[in-house]
Design an enzyme around this catalytic site. Structure first.
Site, mmCIF file in Angstrom:
data_model
loop_
_atom_site.group_PDB
_atom_site.id
_atom_site.type_symbol
_atom_site.label_atom_id
_atom_site.label_comp_id
_atom_site.label_asym_id
_atom_site.label_seq_id
_atom_site.Cartn_x
_atom_site.Cartn_y
_atom_site.Cartn_z
ATOM 1 C CG HIS A 1 144.302 83.048 9.631
ATOM 2 N ND1 HIS A 1 144.585 83.255 8.310
ATOM 3 C CD2 HIS A 1 142.970 82.768 9.690
ATOM 4 C CE1 HIS A 1 143.478 83.101 7.592
ATOM 5 N NE2 HIS A 1 142.489 82.809 8.414
ATOM 6 C CG ASP B 1 146.843 85.684 7.335
ATOM 7 O OD1 ASP B 1 146.403 85.180 6.289
ATOM 8 O OD2 ASP B 1 146.708 85.148 8.448
#
Length: 163
Positions: free
Chosen positions: A21, A128
């Site tokens: 990520h 996120d």
């Protein structure tokens, strides 16, 4: 363009603490900076130190914001990324991660107060998938917030309803 130019858009990016990520989020930060936008890239000190260097021409537009990773009993020292955490300690990592809510809110308060003097308060917060407390922090400060989903479309498709 000067990195402190108050006419640029200021985007805060806060990625999940996993390199699958962090790296795409850093790539996005660089792409935004290449278009003249200012980016505050939020993570933890150890994760930031392990990221690849930003292109020198873009570095003035990307601020790395290191939030101290909370200590949780039972979590190995320095376990700031999911790479550092044994599977059986993942809940502790998530608990420590949730402890970043207050430092993140303090960062947003400071960033919003910095409006003026050539610095611009955030225009957007990109978050996120697991940051359930970030949207509330952005909303409290009247900042638009969008979720950045770094999953493959095939994994996300079953979650949607048929049209």
């Amino acid at each position: 363009m000067d990195a402190a130019d108050s006419s640029t858009t200021h985007i805060v990016i806060f990625s999940w603490l996993a390199f699958g990520h962090l790296l795409p989020a850093l790539d996005l930060a660089e792409r935004l900076a290449s278009r003249g936008h200012r980016v505050s890239f939020v993570s933890t000190p150890r994760n930031i130190s392990r990221l690849p260097p930003v292109a020198p021409a873009l570095a003035p537009l990307i601020d790395f914001v290191a939030l101290p990773f909370p200590r949780v009993e039972g979590l190995p020292e320095g376990a700031e990324s999911t790479n550092d955490v044994p599977f059986d300690k993942f809940d502790l990592h998530r608990k420590a991660f949730n402890g970043l809510a207050a430092p993140f809110s303090a960062f947003l308060d400071a960033a919003c107060a910095a409006d003026g003097g050539g610095r611009r308060k955030p225009d957007w917060v990109l978050v996120d998938f697991i940051h359930h407390w970030v949207a509330a922090a952005a909303l409290e400060r009247n900042l638009p917030c969008a979720m950045l989903v770094t999953f493959a479309a095939g994994l996300m498709a079953p979650l949607g309803r048929p049209v």
